[in-house]
Design an enzyme around this catalytic site. Structure first.
Site, PDB file in Angstrom:
ATOM      1  N   ARG A 172       0.816  -1.225   0.000  1.00  0.00           N
ATOM      2  CA  ARG A 172       0.000   0.000   0.000  1.00  0.00           C
ATOM      3  C   ARG A 172       0.847   1.271   0.000  1.00  0.00           C
ATOM      4  O   ARG A 172       0.334   2.360  -0.244  1.00  0.00           O
ATOM      5  CB  ARG A 172      -0.951  -0.012   1.181  1.00  0.00           C
ATOM      6  CG  ARG A 172      -0.263  -0.070   2.519  1.00  0.00           C
ATOM      7  CD  ARG A 172      -1.279  -0.239   3.622  1.00  0.00           C
ATOM      8  NE  ARG A 172      -0.621  -0.705   4.823  1.00  0.00           N
ATOM      9  CZ  ARG A 172      -1.185  -1.468   5.711  1.00  0.00           C
ATOM     10  NH1 ARG A 172      -2.417  -1.873   5.555  1.00  0.00           N
ATOM     11  NH2 ARG A 172      -0.520  -1.841   6.789  1.00  0.00           N
ATOM     12  N   ASN A 199       2.897 -12.314   1.807  1.00  0.00           N
ATOM     13  CA  ASN A 199       3.719 -11.904   2.950  1.00  0.00           C
ATOM     14  C   ASN A 199       3.110 -10.760   3.756  1.00  0.00           C
ATOM     15  O   ASN A 199       3.330 -10.668   4.963  1.00  0.00           O
ATOM     16  CB  ASN A 199       5.114 -11.507   2.421  1.00  0.00           C
ATOM     17  CG  ASN A 199       5.905 -10.675   3.408  1.00  0.00           C
ATOM     18  OD1 ASN A 199       6.442 -11.202   4.380  1.00  0.00           O
ATOM     19  ND2 ASN A 199       5.987  -9.373   3.175  1.00  0.00           N
ATOM     20  N   SER A 221       3.339 -17.315  10.892  1.00  0.00           N
ATOM     21  CA  SER A 221       3.970 -16.856  12.140  1.00  0.00           C
ATOM     22  C   SER A 221       3.918 -17.964  13.168  1.00  0.00           C
ATOM     23  O   SER A 221       2.965 -18.746  13.210  1.00  0.00           O
ATOM     24  CB  SER A 221       3.231 -15.640  12.697  1.00  0.00           C
ATOM     25  OG  SER A 221       3.683 -15.373  14.017  1.00  0.00           O
ATOM     26  N   GLN A 244       0.005 -15.911  21.496  1.00  0.00           N
ATOM     27  CA  GLN A 244       0.819 -14.785  21.982  1.00  0.00           C
ATOM     28  C   GLN A 244       0.111 -14.071  23.127  1.00  0.00           C
ATOM     29  O   GLN A 244       0.739 -13.563  24.037  1.00  0.00           O
ATOM     30  CB  GLN A 244       1.078 -13.795  20.842  1.00  0.00           C
ATOM     31  CG  GLN A 244       1.917 -12.600  21.245  1.00  0.00           C
ATOM     32  CD  GLN A 244       1.947 -11.540  20.169  1.00  0.00           C
ATOM     33  OE1 GLN A 244       2.565 -11.729  19.130  1.00  0.00           O
ATOM     34  NE2 GLN A 244       1.271 -10.443  20.411  1.00  0.00           N
ATOM     35  N   TYR A 292      -5.076 -11.844  14.484  1.00  0.00           N
ATOM     36  CA  TYR A 292      -3.790 -12.221  13.855  1.00  0.00           C
ATOM     37  C   TYR A 292      -3.529 -13.710  14.055  1.00  0.00           C
ATOM     38  O   TYR A 292      -3.131 -14.410  13.113  1.00  0.00           O
ATOM     39  CB  TYR A 292      -2.695 -11.372  14.501  1.00  0.00           C
ATOM     40  CG  TYR A 292      -1.297 -11.539  13.953  1.00  0.00           C
ATOM     41  CD1 TYR A 292      -0.943 -11.049  12.703  1.00  0.00           C
ATOM     42  CD2 TYR A 292      -0.297 -12.140  14.733  1.00  0.00           C
ATOM     43  CE1 TYR A 292       0.364 -11.162  12.225  1.00  0.00           C
ATOM     44  CE2 TYR A 292       1.008 -12.253  14.266  1.00  0.00           C
ATOM     45  CZ  TYR A 292       1.334 -11.761  13.015  1.00  0.00           C
ATOM     46  OH  TYR A 292       2.635 -11.871  12.554  1.00  0.00           O
ATOM     47  N   LYS A 327      -3.173 -16.428  11.096  1.00  0.00           N
ATOM     48  CA  LYS A 327      -1.939 -17.205  10.893  1.00  0.00           C
ATOM     49  C   LYS A 327      -2.217 -18.705  10.988  1.00  0.00           C
ATOM     50  O   LYS A 327      -1.591 -19.504  10.276  1.00  0.00           O
ATOM     51  CB  LYS A 327      -0.863 -16.751  11.883  1.00  0.00           C
ATOM     52  CG  LYS A 327      -0.348 -15.331  11.633  1.00  0.00           C
ATOM     53  CD  LYS A 327       0.236 -15.162  10.235  1.00  0.00           C
ATOM     54  CE  LYS A 327       0.900 -13.821  10.015  1.00  0.00           C
ATOM     55  NZ  LYS A 327       1.387 -13.613   8.644  1.00  0.00           N
ATOM     56  N   VAL A 338      11.848 -11.473  14.117  1.00  0.00           N
ATOM     57  CA  VAL A 338      12.659 -10.868  13.056  1.00  0.00           C
ATOM     58  C   VAL A 338      12.562  -9.355  13.201  1.00  0.00           C
ATOM     59  O   VAL A 338      11.446  -8.818  13.237  1.00  0.00           O
ATOM     60  CB  VAL A 338      12.145 -11.274  11.647  1.00  0.00           C
ATOM     61  CG1 VAL A 338      13.083 -10.766  10.559  1.00  0.00           C
ATOM     62  CG2 VAL A 338      11.960 -12.783  11.546  1.00  0.00           C
ATOM     63  N   THR A 398      12.058  -5.962  12.144  1.00  0.00           N
ATOM     64  CA  THR A 398      11.523  -5.293  10.953  1.00  0.00           C
ATOM     65  C   THR A 398      10.721  -4.066  11.430  1.00  0.00           C
ATOM     66  O   THR A 398      10.471  -3.938  12.641  1.00  0.00           O
ATOM     67  CB  THR A 398      10.539  -6.216  10.194  1.00  0.00           C
ATOM     68  OG1 THR A 398       9.419  -6.468  11.055  1.00  0.00           O
ATOM     69  CG2 THR A 398      11.173  -7.536   9.779  1.00  0.00           C
TER      70      THR A 398
HETATM   71  P1  NAP Z   1       6.511  -4.947   7.930  1.00  0.00           P
HETATM   72  O1  NAP Z   1       7.895  -4.570   8.326  1.00  0.00           O
HETATM   73  O2  NAP Z   1       5.388  -4.144   8.481  1.00  0.00           O
HETATM   74  O3  NAP Z   1       6.364  -5.004   6.346  1.00  0.00           O
HETATM   75  C1  NAP Z   1       5.139  -5.414   5.806  1.00  0.00           C
HETATM   76  C2  NAP Z   1       4.839  -4.647   4.556  1.00  0.00           C
HETATM   77  O4  NAP Z   1       3.544  -5.080   4.093  1.00  0.00           O
HETATM   78  C3  NAP Z   1       4.728  -3.141   4.770  1.00  0.00           C
HETATM   79  O5  NAP Z   1       5.217  -2.482   3.637  1.00  0.00           O
HETATM   80  C4  NAP Z   1       3.216  -2.940   4.902  1.00  0.00           C
HETATM   81  O6  NAP Z   1       2.780  -1.632   4.585  1.00  0.00           O
HETATM   82  C5  NAP Z   1       2.702  -3.947   3.905  1.00  0.00           C
HETATM   83  N1  NAP Z   1       1.308  -4.316   4.174  1.00  0.00           N
HETATM   84  C6  NAP Z   1       0.820  -4.825   5.325  1.00  0.00           C
HETATM   85  N2  NAP Z   1      -0.502  -5.033   5.220  1.00  0.00           N
HETATM   86  C7  NAP Z   1      -0.856  -4.625   3.968  1.00  0.00           C
HETATM   87  C8  NAP Z   1      -2.089  -4.586   3.259  1.00  0.00           C
HETATM   88  N3  NAP Z   1      -3.235  -4.956   3.820  1.00  0.00           N
HETATM   89  N4  NAP Z   1      -2.086  -4.122   1.987  1.00  0.00           N
HETATM   90  C9  NAP Z   1      -0.930  -3.714   1.417  1.00  0.00           C
HETATM   91  N5  NAP Z   1       0.272  -3.733   2.030  1.00  0.00           N
HETATM   92  C10 NAP Z   1       0.306  -4.177   3.294  1.00  0.00           C
HETATM   93  O7  NAP Z   1       6.265  -6.495   8.363  1.00  0.00           O
HETATM   94  P2  NAP Z   1       7.273  -7.738   8.519  1.00  0.00           P
HETATM   95  O8  NAP Z   1       7.716  -7.812   9.938  1.00  0.00           O
HETATM   96  O9  NAP Z   1       8.279  -7.728   7.433  1.00  0.00           O
HETATM   97  O10 NAP Z   1       6.224  -8.934   8.342  1.00  0.00           O
HETATM   98  C11 NAP Z   1       6.052  -9.605   7.109  1.00  0.00           C
HETATM   99  C12 NAP Z   1       5.289 -10.898   7.377  1.00  0.00           C
HETATM  100  O11 NAP Z   1       6.023 -11.698   8.316  1.00  0.00           O
HETATM  101  C13 NAP Z   1       3.901 -10.695   7.982  1.00  0.00           C
HETATM  102  O12 NAP Z   1       2.999 -11.616   7.417  1.00  0.00           O
HETATM  103  C14 NAP Z   1       4.101 -11.009   9.449  1.00  0.00           C
HETATM  104  O13 NAP Z   1       2.935 -11.485  10.065  1.00  0.00           O
HETATM  105  C15 NAP Z   1       5.162 -12.100   9.360  1.00  0.00           C
HETATM  106  N6  NAP Z   1       5.912 -12.261  10.621  1.00  0.00           N
HETATM  107  C16 NAP Z   1       6.831 -11.335  11.009  1.00  0.00           C
HETATM  108  C17 NAP Z   1       7.518 -11.539  12.205  1.00  0.00           C
HETATM  109  C18 NAP Z   1       8.580 -10.595  12.689  1.00  0.00           C
HETATM  110  O14 NAP Z   1       9.203 -10.885  13.725  1.00  0.00           O
HETATM  111  N7  NAP Z   1       8.820  -9.487  12.028  1.00  0.00           N
HETATM  112  C19 NAP Z   1       7.254 -12.668  12.991  1.00  0.00           C
HETATM  113  C20 NAP Z   1       6.298 -13.570  12.552  1.00  0.00           C
HETATM  114  C21 NAP Z   1       5.633 -13.361  11.361  1.00  0.00           C
HETATM  115  P3  NAP Z   1       2.784  -0.472   5.718  1.00  0.00           P
HETATM  116  O15 NAP Z   1       4.231  -0.119   5.944  1.00  0.00           O
HETATM  117  O16 NAP Z   1       1.963   0.596   5.109  1.00  0.00           O
HETATM  118  O17 NAP Z   1       2.165  -1.063   6.949  1.00  0.00           O
END
Ligand code: NAP
Length: 260
Positions: A39, A91, A142, A149, A155, A159, A188, A190
């Site tokens: 987005r 993702n 996840s 959690q 969420y 998942k 992770v 992020t």
């Molecule tokens: P992130 O840093 O927030 O990056 C996600 C990206 O997806 C952002 O650019 C976000 O846009 C975009 N996005 C989210 N929802 C959207 C939607 N409805 N429509 C369009 N774009 C959307 O997240 P991440 O940590 O990399 O996570 C990626 C995946 O890994 C997710 O599925 C998350 O559940 C999973 N995960 C992550 C972790 C972790 O520790 N980081 C752990 C378990 C699972 P905005 O920036 O505008 O929000």
């Protein structure tokens, strides 16, 4: 190792930030054409610029994926531009903390739209093209799906649904040689993670507690470590791997608790 990904077309949702950004970059470095779908228009542009600067191929598509029409348009965009789709990397998602006590039926359903529905919608619309290319689907899940959690019902349900759909689609798509797998991160670092930890009362203390509980090297998994597994699964080097739910988490979810 040649992953045979040259000029294969992949949609990476949320492909401009965090884990998705690492997936976009590594796929492109392996010669794939990446459609960065998310987005944030500017975020998408920046990611595409970075890939092109590194001599890779990519396009951006701006979409709020919780809207079913946006998922349809994304698939149409990919076909109009490249004429094929070889893989979907589902993702995009957000740990939005919709809990049992303070949430509501409406907020719960919105969380499902943000975290689960678009995984189905994109694969639904892309299916004829995946059949044509014998493509692949990789769902990012996840550890919350199996550990819980607390205070994040939407969420967690999404998942859990992603794990189930991974097995379900792997079964349904066997006749078409379409492989479907899931990669499950735990911790992770992020932008999503930083936002979540900063929303807690004592973020620094909480962070130290979490890191101390990660068995392998007491550190976060990197986005690149998640992406490397995704790119392996996206390639035909993993040609007999389907229906798998793979934890890339430094042993966080499964190893004996006495180790930490
Ligand atoms: P992130 O840093 O927030 O990056 C996600 C990206 O997806 C952002 O650019 C976000 O846009 C975009 N996005 C989210 N929802 C959207 C939607 N409805 N429509 C369009 N774009 C959307 O997240 P991440 O940590 O990399 O996570 C990626 C995946 O890994 C997710 O599925 C998350 O559940 C999973 N995960 C992550 C972790 C972790 O520790 N980081 C752990 C378990 C699972 P905005 O920036 O505008 O929000």
């Amino acid at each position: 190792m040649d992953l045979h990904l040259t000029n294969k077309v992949f949609i990476v949702t949320g492909g401009a930030k965090g884990i998705g950004a690492a997936i976009s970059k590594i796929l492109a470095a392996e010669g794939a054409i990446v459609i960065v779908a998310g987005r944030g228009k500017e975020d998408n542009y920046k990611m595409v610029d970075a890939i092109v600067l590194a001599k890779g191929k990519a396009s951006s598509h701006t979409a709020e994926l919780s809207q079913p029409e946006a998922c349809k348009s994304l698939v149409e965009f990919a076909i109009e531009k490249y004429g094929r789709i070889d893989g979907i990397i589902n993702n995009a998602g957000v740990n939005d903390g919709i809990d049992l006590e303070n949430g509501s039926p409406e907020l719960f359903m919105q969380s499902i739209q943000k975290n689960l529905s678009h995984y189905y919608n994109i694969v639904h619309y892309a299916l004829p093209h995946l059949k044509a290319s014998k493509g692949t689907v990789i769902n990012i899940g996840s550890k919350v799906s199996v550990t819980g959690q607390g205070h994040t019902s939407g969420y967690a349900a999404a998942k859990g649904g992603i794990n189930a759909l991974t097995r379900e689609w792997a079964a349904e798509l066997l006749p078409y040689s379409i492989r479907v797998n899931a990669v499950l991160p735990a911790e992770v670092w992020t932008p999503l993670y930083a936002n979540w930890i900063n929303s807690l009362p004592n973020p620094k203390e909480k962070l130290e507690q979490i890191v101390a509980k990660i068995p392998y090297e007491k550190r976060f998994t990197t986005s690149e470590e998640i992406a490397n597994m995704v790119v392996f699964l996206a390639s035909d080097v993993s040609s007999h791997t389907t229906g798998q739910i793979i934890f890339v988490d430094g042993g966080y979810t499964h190893l004996d608790r006495t180790l930490t």
